[in-house]
Design an enzyme around this catalytic site. Sequence first.
Site, short mmCIF file in Angstrom:
data_model
loop_
_atom_site.label_atom_id
_atom_site.label_comp_id
_atom_site.label_asym_id
_atom_site.label_seq_id
_atom_site.Cartn_x
_atom_site.Cartn_y
_atom_site.Cartn_z
CB THR A 74 47.50 43.51 38.40
OG1 THR A 74 46.97 42.30 37.87
CG2 THR A 74 47.58 43.42 39.91
CG ASN A 153 38.50 37.60 34.07
OD1 ASN A 153 37.75 38.39 34.64
ND2 ASN A 153 39.19 36.70 34.72
CB SER A 201 47.20 43.74 30.17
OG SER A 201 47.05 43.83 31.56
CG HIS A 203 49.46 39.80 29.11
ND1 HIS A 203 48.94 38.58 29.48
CD2 HIS A 203 49.15 40.65 30.11
CE1 HIS A 203 48.36 38.70 30.67
NE2 HIS A 203 48.47 39.94 31.07
CB THR A 242 63.74 52.61 34.17
OG1 THR A 242 64.65 53.25 35.06
CG2 THR A 242 64.24 52.74 32.74
CB CYS A 328 43.33 35.01 38.26
SG CYS A 328 43.68 35.81 36.70
C1 LIG Z 1 44.07 39.48 32.88
C2 LIG Z 1 43.16 40.39 33.57
C3 LIG Z 1 43.61 41.25 34.58
C4 LIG Z 1 45.03 41.25 35.06
O1 LIG Z 1 45.92 41.66 34.07
P1 LIG Z 1 47.48 41.55 34.32
O2 LIG Z 1 48.08 41.87 33.00
O3 LIG Z 1 47.75 40.15 34.77
O4 LIG Z 1 47.84 42.53 35.38
C5 LIG Z 1 42.71 42.10 35.16
N1 LIG Z 1 41.42 42.10 34.78
C6 LIG Z 1 40.95 41.31 33.82
C7 LIG Z 1 39.51 41.39 33.42
C8 LIG Z 1 41.79 40.42 33.18
O5 LIG Z 1 41.32 39.62 32.23
#
Ligand SMILES: *Cc1c(COP(=O)(O)O)cnc(C)c1O
Length: 385
Positions: A74, A153, A201, A203, A242, A328
């Site tokens: 994001t 996604n 990201s 995660h 930081t 989302c």
């Molecule tokens: C999950 C996702 C995001 C957002 O990622 P964050 O780690 O929540 O900021 C943006 N774009 C796509 C395609 C995603 O799958």
Amino acid sequence: MKLPIYLDNHSTTRTDKRVIEAMLPYFDEYYGNPSSMSHPYGWAASSAVESAREKVADFIGAKPEEIIFTSGTTESNNLALKGLALSPLNKKRHIVTTEAEHPSVLNVVRFLERSGFLVTYLKLDQYGMFDPGELEGAIKDNTLMVSLMAANNEIGTIYPLSEIAAICQEKGVIFHTDAAQAIGKMDFNVSSIALDMASFSAHKNYGPRGTGALYVRQKSPKIRLTPLLQGGGQEKDLRSGTLNTPAIVGFAKSLEISKEEMPVETERLRLLRDRLKEGIFRDLEDIYLNGHPEKRLVNNLNISIKNINIDHLLSELRDLALSTGSACASGSPEGSHVLKAIGLDQSLMKTSVRFGLGRFNTEEEIDYTISRFTGAVKKVRNKNL
Ligand SMILES: *Cc1c(COP(=O)(O)O)cnc(C)c1O
């Protein structure tokens, strides 16, 4: 309570134990601020961050200097789009994207639209794909950038990055991609694809939540971004604050694991996903696949179910952690903006289910999912709508 089977790996993933292991010393033993250059606590943290930067860069074929650590996709998307568009040096006022992007691109683009930018949303077909010829035609003298995601996604559709990058390079416009879903699921290498910026990201790929990166190609003329955050000037002044050393170390570890295991893992996920798909389509009538039949993420299955009350179905399936549309966007009464963008029927939009498979799913879980899911659909369909 027994927890449901986790099938929502597009929203986030379980942090790999090996990643957690790698992170722990940076909470406790090496807790210095990586910007503190006057003592060994700072030096240790700084060297861990720089070594992580090398690993993250290496994974995507970039140089370490091209990686800016952020809080995730994001923020990276915001920095790429607003940072470029709102730079005092930028005079161009046109952006090209699609309506199937993640909200962290789409809502930034809408914000820029309200600030006087013009936006072209490429037309999408039923698979979520666009015509590269249309992209070429959309780029004007005034076009600043093209932002198109690597993989969707919700419906898993994969965009032809090399082709897009070649068009953008030829026309002299910046190409940014949201690669959140691509990392760890498909080849993604900036040394073979001429893209300019990429967001991702940790995660979504078994790393910790709340960390990620923006790749910014070093090229001439230089890509000039204006920072979103002013402060201590970390990350070459592009992202003050930081640095989150443990998370950054974990991020690098997650990519080291992927580098090693990706070929085997993606094949395994593809087989599991195909098994799930075949199991569902074999046993049920009036099920529709959303997204591209071939050009799609190995771990994604998105289907719409005809003639069903989706709330009744989900309440029958409490032992499966699934998503309808996107996490989302869930809670939005209009349904998925992606399914809307590909022109899906209103009735099928409301009955879409997304399965997102991941590293920790087993074949037994998938077989259980098939039998529970098909059983629940039959049961709910036989009741009133
Ligand atoms: C999950 C996702 C995001 C957002 O990622 P964050 O780690 O929540 O900021 C943006 N774009 C796509 C395609 C995603 O799958």
